[in-house]
Design a protein around this motif. Structure first.
Motif, PDB file in Angstrom:
ATOM      1  N   GLN A 126       5.748  -1.108 -14.179  1.00  0.00           N
ATOM      2  CA  GLN A 126       6.285   0.092 -13.311  1.00  0.00           C
ATOM      3  C   GLN A 126       6.538   1.445 -13.975  1.00  0.00           C
ATOM      4  O   GLN A 126       6.764   2.648 -13.627  1.00  0.00           O
ATOM      5  N   ASN A 127       6.848   1.196 -15.245  1.00  0.00           N
ATOM      6  CA  ASN A 127       7.308   2.318 -16.293  1.00  0.00           C
ATOM      7  C   ASN A 127       8.321   3.217 -15.714  1.00  0.00           C
ATOM      8  O   ASN A 127       7.976   4.294 -15.723  1.00  0.00           O
ATOM      9  N   GLY A 128       9.241   2.957 -15.115  1.00  0.00           N
ATOM     10  CA  GLY A 128      10.448   3.680 -14.750  1.00  0.00           C
ATOM     11  C   GLY A 128      10.437   4.076 -13.433  1.00  0.00           C
ATOM     12  O   GLY A 128      11.308   4.559 -13.126  1.00  0.00           O
ATOM     13  N   ARG A 129       9.437   3.649 -12.553  1.00  0.00           N
ATOM     14  CA  ARG A 129       9.174   4.136 -11.511  1.00  0.00           C
ATOM     15  C   ARG A 129       9.526   3.170 -10.417  1.00  0.00           C
ATOM     16  O   ARG A 129       8.999   2.061 -10.482  1.00  0.00           O
ATOM     17  N   ALA A 130      10.117   3.449  -9.158  1.00  0.00           N
ATOM     18  CA  ALA A 130      10.457   2.555  -8.205  1.00  0.00           C
ATOM     19  C   ALA A 130       9.409   2.468  -7.219  1.00  0.00           C
ATOM     20  O   ALA A 130       8.631   3.535  -6.933  1.00  0.00           O
ATOM     21  N   TYR A 131       9.149   1.275  -6.678  1.00  0.00           N
ATOM     22  CA  TYR A 131       7.965   1.102  -5.830  1.00  0.00           C
ATOM     23  C   TYR A 131       8.455   0.072  -4.588  1.00  0.00           C
ATOM     24  O   TYR A 131       9.336  -0.961  -5.065  1.00  0.00           O
ATOM     25  N   PRO A 132       7.737  -0.140  -3.477  1.00  0.00           N
ATOM     26  CA  PRO A 132       7.740  -1.267  -2.648  1.00  0.00           C
ATOM     27  C   PRO A 132       6.829  -2.259  -3.277  1.00  0.00           C
ATOM     28  O   PRO A 132       6.004  -1.988  -3.920  1.00  0.00           O
ATOM     29  N   ILE A 133       7.359  -3.499  -2.812  1.00  0.00           N
ATOM     30  CA  ILE A 133       6.824  -4.605  -3.476  1.00  0.00           C
ATOM     31  C   ILE A 133       6.088  -5.559  -2.489  1.00  0.00           C
ATOM     32  O   ILE A 133       6.980  -5.948  -1.545  1.00  0.00           O
ATOM     33  N   LEU A 134       5.033  -5.988  -2.348  1.00  0.00           N
ATOM     34  CA  LEU A 134       4.274  -6.785  -1.563  1.00  0.00           C
ATOM     35  C   LEU A 134       4.230  -8.093  -2.431  1.00  0.00           C
ATOM     36  O   LEU A 134       3.286  -8.267  -3.462  1.00  0.00           O
ATOM     37  N   SER A 158       3.873 -13.211   7.471  1.00  0.00           N
ATOM     38  CA  SER A 158       2.906 -14.194   7.417  1.00  0.00           C
ATOM     39  C   SER A 158       1.349 -13.586   6.876  1.00  0.00           C
ATOM     40  O   SER A 158       0.634 -14.684   6.692  1.00  0.00           O
ATOM     41  N   SER A 159       1.224 -12.340   6.773  1.00  0.00           N
ATOM     42  CA  SER A 159      -0.144 -11.896   6.273  1.00  0.00           C
ATOM     43  C   SER A 159      -0.026 -10.544   5.457  1.00  0.00           C
ATOM     44  O   SER A 159       1.122  -9.865   5.388  1.00  0.00           O
ATOM     45  N   GLU A 160      -0.801 -10.407   4.454  1.00  0.00           N
ATOM     46  CA  GLU A 160      -1.060  -9.225   3.738  1.00  0.00           C
ATOM     47  C   GLU A 160      -0.769  -7.860   4.512  1.00  0.00           C
ATOM     48  O   GLU A 160      -0.258  -6.858   4.218  1.00  0.00           O
ATOM     49  N   LEU A 161      -1.684  -7.832   5.600  1.00  0.00           N
ATOM     50  CA  LEU A 161      -1.615  -6.808   6.556  1.00  0.00           C
ATOM     51  C   LEU A 161      -0.171  -6.458   7.120  1.00  0.00           C
ATOM     52  O   LEU A 161       0.121  -5.147   6.909  1.00  0.00           O
ATOM     53  N   GLU A 162       0.376  -7.514   7.451  1.00  0.00           N
ATOM     54  CA  GLU A 162       1.634  -7.439   8.240  1.00  0.00           C
ATOM     55  C   GLU A 162       2.654  -6.780   7.009  1.00  0.00           C
ATOM     56  O   GLU A 162       3.498  -5.837   7.148  1.00  0.00           O
ATOM     57  N   GLY A 163       2.620  -7.135   6.009  1.00  0.00           N
ATOM     58  CA  GLY A 163       3.263  -6.795   4.669  1.00  0.00           C
ATOM     59  C   GLY A 163       3.164  -5.437   4.466  1.00  0.00           C
ATOM     60  O   GLY A 163       4.239  -4.661   4.270  1.00  0.00           O
ATOM     61  N   LEU A 164       1.959  -5.056   4.401  1.00  0.00           N
ATOM     62  CA  LEU A 164       1.471  -3.606   4.001  1.00  0.00           C
ATOM     63  C   LEU A 164       2.145  -2.644   4.998  1.00  0.00           C
ATOM     64  O   LEU A 164       2.504  -1.580   4.839  1.00  0.00           O
ATOM     65  N   GLN A 165       1.810  -3.237   6.406  1.00  0.00           N
ATOM     66  CA  GLN A 165       2.391  -2.247   7.395  1.00  0.00           C
ATOM     67  C   GLN A 165       4.206  -2.030   7.229  1.00  0.00           C
ATOM     68  O   GLN A 165       4.485  -0.987   7.503  1.00  0.00           O
ATOM     69  N   PHE A 166       4.917  -3.233   7.155  1.00  0.00           N
ATOM     70  CA  PHE A 166       6.125  -3.051   6.843  1.00  0.00           C
ATOM     71  C   PHE A 166       6.406  -2.084   5.559  1.00  0.00           C
ATOM     72  O   PHE A 166       7.277  -1.175   5.792  1.00  0.00           O
ATOM     73  N   THR A 169      12.989  -1.407  -7.218  1.00  0.00           N
ATOM     74  CA  THR A 169      12.340  -1.712  -6.222  1.00  0.00           C
ATOM     75  C   THR A 169      12.725  -1.193  -4.694  1.00  0.00           C
ATOM     76  O   THR A 169      14.055  -1.002  -4.584  1.00  0.00           O
ATOM     77  N   ILE A 170      11.823  -0.535  -3.783  1.00  0.00           N
ATOM     78  CA  ILE A 170      12.420   0.278  -2.934  1.00  0.00           C
ATOM     79  C   ILE A 170      12.547  -0.808  -1.494  1.00  0.00           C
ATOM     80  O   ILE A 170      13.592  -0.373  -0.812  1.00  0.00           O
ATOM     81  N   ALA A 171      11.540  -1.791  -1.389  1.00  0.00           N
ATOM     82  CA  ALA A 171      11.471  -2.550  -0.496  1.00  0.00           C
ATOM     83  C   ALA A 171      10.755  -3.789  -0.841  1.00  0.00           C
ATOM     84  O   ALA A 171       9.825  -3.622  -1.554  1.00  0.00           O
ATOM     85  N   VAL A 172      11.024  -4.973  -0.302  1.00  0.00           N
ATOM     86  CA  VAL A 172       9.831  -5.969  -0.420  1.00  0.00           C
ATOM     87  C   VAL A 172       9.546  -6.724   0.810  1.00  0.00           C
ATOM     88  O   VAL A 172      10.297  -6.995   1.491  1.00  0.00           O
ATOM     89  N   ALA A 173       8.129  -7.123   0.662  1.00  0.00           N
ATOM     90  CA  ALA A 173       7.555  -7.872   1.824  1.00  0.00           C
ATOM     91  C   ALA A 173       7.213  -9.184   1.147  1.00  0.00           C
ATOM     92  O   ALA A 173       6.407  -9.151   0.310  1.00  0.00           O
ATOM     93  N   PHE A 174       7.772 -10.314   1.644  1.00  0.00           N
ATOM     94  CA  PHE A 174       7.257 -11.564   1.195  1.00  0.00           C
ATOM     95  C   PHE A 174       6.290 -12.348   1.986  1.00  0.00           C
ATOM     96  O   PHE A 174       6.595 -12.602   3.313  1.00  0.00           O
ATOM     97  N   ILE A 175       5.100 -12.532   1.633  1.00  0.00           N
ATOM     98  CA  ILE A 175       4.187 -13.175   2.144  1.00  0.00           C
ATOM     99  C   ILE A 175       4.282 -14.845   2.260  1.00  0.00           C
ATOM    100  O   ILE A 175       4.397 -15.310   1.182  1.00  0.00           O
ATOM    101  N   SER A 176       4.551 -15.469   3.621  1.00  0.00           N
ATOM    102  CA  SER A 176       4.994 -16.823   3.486  1.00  0.00           C
ATOM    103  C   SER A 176       4.468 -17.323   4.749  1.00  0.00           C
ATOM    104  O   SER A 176       4.856 -17.143   5.785  1.00  0.00           O
ATOM    105  N   ASP A 177       3.254 -18.139   4.426  1.00  0.00           N
ATOM    106  CA  ASP A 177       2.575 -18.689   5.742  1.00  0.00           C
ATOM    107  C   ASP A 177       2.635 -20.034   5.656  1.00  0.00           C
ATOM    108  O   ASP A 177       1.865 -20.951   6.533  1.00  0.00           O
ATOM    109  N   ASN A 178       3.483 -20.770   4.986  1.00  0.00           N
ATOM    110  CA  ASN A 178       3.636 -22.344   4.902  1.00  0.00           C
ATOM    111  C   ASN A 178       4.964 -22.910   4.770  1.00  0.00           C
ATOM    112  O   ASN A 178       5.910 -21.996   4.765  1.00  0.00           O
ATOM    113  N   PRO A 179       5.354 -24.136   5.582  1.00  0.00           N
ATOM    114  CA  PRO A 179       6.630 -24.291   5.620  1.00  0.00           C
ATOM    115  C   PRO A 179       7.445 -24.359   3.948  1.00  0.00           C
ATOM    116  O   PRO A 179       8.476 -24.077   4.403  1.00  0.00           O
ATOM    117  N   LEU A 180       6.805 -24.754   2.846  1.00  0.00           N
ATOM    118  CA  LEU A 180       7.579 -24.863   1.810  1.00  0.00           C
ATOM    119  C   LEU A 180       7.960 -23.424   1.406  1.00  0.00           C
ATOM    120  O   LEU A 180       9.036 -23.088   0.995  1.00  0.00           O
TER     121      LEU A 180
END
Length: 125
Positions: free
Chosen positions: A45-53, A111-119, A78-89
């Motif tokens: 990131q070299n000193g720059r803040a980003y949202p993270i998928l 539950s999906s990359e698309l949903e995370g990118l939208q957030f 880190t500005i915001a985080v979306a965790f992709i999680s689509d299984n019980p574990l």
């Protein structure tokens, strides 16, 4: 991904204003691994803040110290985080992380990359 990096835990890069983070399959993370992950991400990131998928579906175990480190020190630049999680574990691991560590930034489990990118789209600078 334009700029990218890989270590023994994950592949990550910056693409369209978002850090995309994909954990490798069957990964167990201890504190030392969490520290390496954050250090490598900050270099990228070299000193720059980003949202993270963050695709956590490959994680099979993460200990308490690693979760705590990722929730606190791991929130740097880190500005915001979306965790992709689509299984019980991965859902159980994410629930533990969210409940026990209360991350200081906007965080959502999707539950999906698309949903995370939208957030995350609201957080792109």
């Amino acid at each position: 991904m334009k700029k990218s990096f890989e270590n023994e835990y994950a592949e990550y890069g910056i693409d369209n204003g978002i850090v995309r983070f994909i954990y490798k399959q069957n990964i167990a993370i201890q504190l030392a691994g969490a520290m390496e992950i954050v250090s490598d991400r900050l270099k990228l990131q070299n000193g720059r803040a980003y949202p993270i998928l963050c695709d956590i579906r490959g994680i099979i175990d993460i200990n308490k110290d690693a979760r705590r480190f990722l929730a606190n020190e791991g929130s740097a630049l880190t500005i915001a985080v979306a965790f992709i999680s689509d299984n019980p574990l991965s859902q159980i691991l994410t629930d533990l992380y969210m409940l026990a560590n209360m991350p200081p930034i906007p965080t959502k489990v999707v539950s999906s990359e698309l949903e995370g990118l939208q957030f995350l789209s609201d957080f792109i600078e």
